[in-house]
Design an enzyme around this catalytic site. Structure first.
Site, PDB file in Angstrom:
ATOM      1  N   LYS A  87       0.860  -1.183   0.000  1.00 24.82           N
ATOM      2  CA  LYS A  87       0.000   0.000   0.000  1.00 24.82           C
ATOM      3  C   LYS A  87       0.895   1.231   0.000  1.00 24.82           C
ATOM      4  CE  LYS A  87      -3.826   1.715   2.827  1.00 24.82           C
ATOM      5  NZ  LYS A  87      -4.515   1.537   4.101  1.00 24.82           N
ATOM      6  N   HIS A  89      -0.205   4.431   0.546  1.00 27.11           N
ATOM      7  CA  HIS A  89      -0.759   5.555   1.314  1.00 27.11           C
ATOM      8  C   HIS A  89      -1.116   5.053   2.716  1.00 27.11           C
ATOM      9  CE1 HIS A  89      -4.097   3.394  -0.535  1.00 27.11           C
ATOM     10  NE2 HIS A  89      -4.830   3.800   0.469  1.00 27.11           N
TER      11      HIS A  89
END
Length: 200
Positions: A87, A89
């Site tokens: 991921k 963010h």
């Protein structure tokens, strides 16, 4: 199966799909862990700091195991899991939860068929300087990796990674249950037994 074999039975942890079922499953995992002398000291202390649940099924399993260890045995350890995709963010990265750096890790998963997923988890943990100390699974299929290798996939993982692998139940116990249960036809036991004769 991942091994390419056609098995007469499939252990689907995804069917533990209610609060009650997950509660009972977590307690069964916790009981098998606390009964094992390689993962505990016999006085209620465990030999691991974090429970790691590999994506995807291992995530929910690891969470309920952590909760059950605390509720049933007052054992409060960390919980972590991985994502299959990083991921970019929020908290980012592939790993989520408790820090595992320089910590002793218990890997929790549903079943070992070929051992590939457990080996991948083991390698990933070693890369971040975590210390895998054991594996806990629900079902030991007691199945050889190949017809040329006399040990089961579970035994091979324990041998090759040099860590204990414990299970809630094994295939021989499942066969014993099928013999006694009125809920299953004789053909079910026969097909499982025939498969085990070939691959067990």
């Amino acid at each position: 199966l991942k091994s390419g074999r056609t098995s007469p039975y499939f252990f689907n942890a995804g069917l533990f799909a209610s609060g009650g079922a997950l509660f009972k499953l977590g307690r069964a995992y916790a009981a098998s862990i606390m009964a094992d002398k390689t993962l505990t000291d016999g006085n209620g202390k465990v030999a691991f700091d974090v429970v790691f649940g590999p994506a995807y099924k291992g995530i929910s399993l690891g969470a309920v195991v952590c909760a059950s260890l605390y509720s049933d045995y007052n054992v409060d350890v960390g919980f972590a899991y991985n994502r299959k995709e990083a991921k970019d963010h929020g908290e980012g990265g592939v790993l989520v939860g408790a820090s595992m750096v320089n910590k002793r890790i218990l890997i929790v998963d549903d079943v070992i068929t070929a051992g590939t997923a457990i080996r991948e988890s083991f390698d990933m943990l070693k890369k971040i300087n975590a210390v895998p100390v054991g594996v806990s699974i629900a079902l030991d299929r007691a199945e050889k990796r190949s017809l040329d290798d006399p040990v089961s996939a579970v035994q091979a993982v324990a041998r090759d990674l040099e860590i204990p692998v414990i299970s809630i139940v094994s295939l021989p116990q499942l066969q014993s249950f099928l013999r006694k249960s009125p809920d299953y036809e004789d053909e079910v036991l026969a097909s499982v037994s025939d498969y085990r004769k070939q691959y067990g």
